[in-house]
Design a protein around this motif. Structure first.
Motif, short mmCIF file in Angstrom:
data_model
loop_
_atom_site.label_atom_id
_atom_site.label_comp_id
_atom_site.label_asym_id
_atom_site.label_seq_id
_atom_site.Cartn_x
_atom_site.Cartn_y
_atom_site.Cartn_z
N GLN A 1 -11.11 2.96 11.95
CA GLN A 1 -9.89 2.03 11.35
C GLN A 1 -10.03 2.32 10.09
O GLN A 1 -11.11 1.71 9.38
N GLN A 2 -9.32 2.83 9.34
CA GLN A 2 -9.19 3.14 7.78
C GLN A 2 -8.67 2.05 7.07
O GLN A 2 -7.84 1.23 7.65
N VAL A 3 -9.13 1.93 5.74
CA VAL A 3 -8.42 0.85 4.87
C VAL A 3 -7.07 1.46 4.17
O VAL A 3 -7.08 2.51 4.05
N ASN A 4 -6.26 0.37 4.23
CA ASN A 4 -5.06 0.48 3.61
C ASN A 4 -5.16 0.67 2.19
O ASN A 4 -5.08 -0.38 1.42
N LEU A 5 -5.41 1.94 1.55
CA LEU A 5 -5.58 2.00 0.16
C LEU A 5 -4.35 2.48 -0.69
O LEU A 5 -3.71 3.18 0.21
N GLN A 6 -3.94 1.96 -1.67
CA GLN A 6 -2.87 2.35 -2.52
C GLN A 6 -3.44 2.64 -3.94
O GLN A 6 -4.35 1.91 -4.36
N THR A 7 -2.92 3.76 -4.49
CA THR A 7 -2.98 4.02 -5.90
C THR A 7 -2.15 3.15 -6.88
O THR A 7 -0.74 3.22 -6.78
N THR A 8 -2.84 2.59 -7.64
CA THR A 8 -1.92 1.64 -8.45
C THR A 8 -2.55 1.63 -10.17
O THR A 8 -3.72 2.21 -10.22
N LYS A 9 -1.80 0.99 -10.77
CA LYS A 9 -2.15 1.01 -12.33
C LYS A 9 -2.47 -0.33 -12.64
O LYS A 9 -1.73 -1.26 -12.49
N ILE A 10 -3.64 -0.83 -13.32
CA ILE A 10 -4.00 -2.05 -13.96
C ILE A 10 -4.26 -1.71 -15.23
O ILE A 10 -4.76 -0.87 -15.95
N TRP A 11 -3.84 -3.05 -16.02
CA TRP A 11 -3.89 -2.92 -17.52
C TRP A 11 -5.37 -3.21 -17.89
O TRP A 11 -5.72 -4.37 -17.54
#
Length: 67
Positions: free
Chosen positions: A29-39
């Motif tokens: 079971q893979q992790v639900n990963l998302q690419t995002t930007k953090i300030w």
């Protein structure tokens, strides 16, 4: 690209897939990963990170700027 959250360190989970006849086969079971930007306050610019959706929810709850 490794499938690990950069904030929480979450990675894959081993589990069983169980058929109707109750035969067990191993699955991942893979992790639900998302690419995002953090300030980043220190660098004063957006940083691109790969985080799990649970970490994104926590960041939004704690008022970190997520784009």
């Amino acid at each position: 690209m490794s499938k690990i959250c950069t904030i929480t360190g979450k990675s894959r989970n081993n589990a069983y897939s169980i058929s109707h006849s109750h035969v067990r086969t191993k699955k991942i079971q893979q992790v639900n990963l998302q690419t995002t930007k953090i300030w980043s306050i220190e660098k004063k610019k957006w940083i691109k990170v790969t985080v799990s959706t649970k970490a994104m929810k926590t960041l939004l709850k704690n008022n970190f700027l997520v784009k």
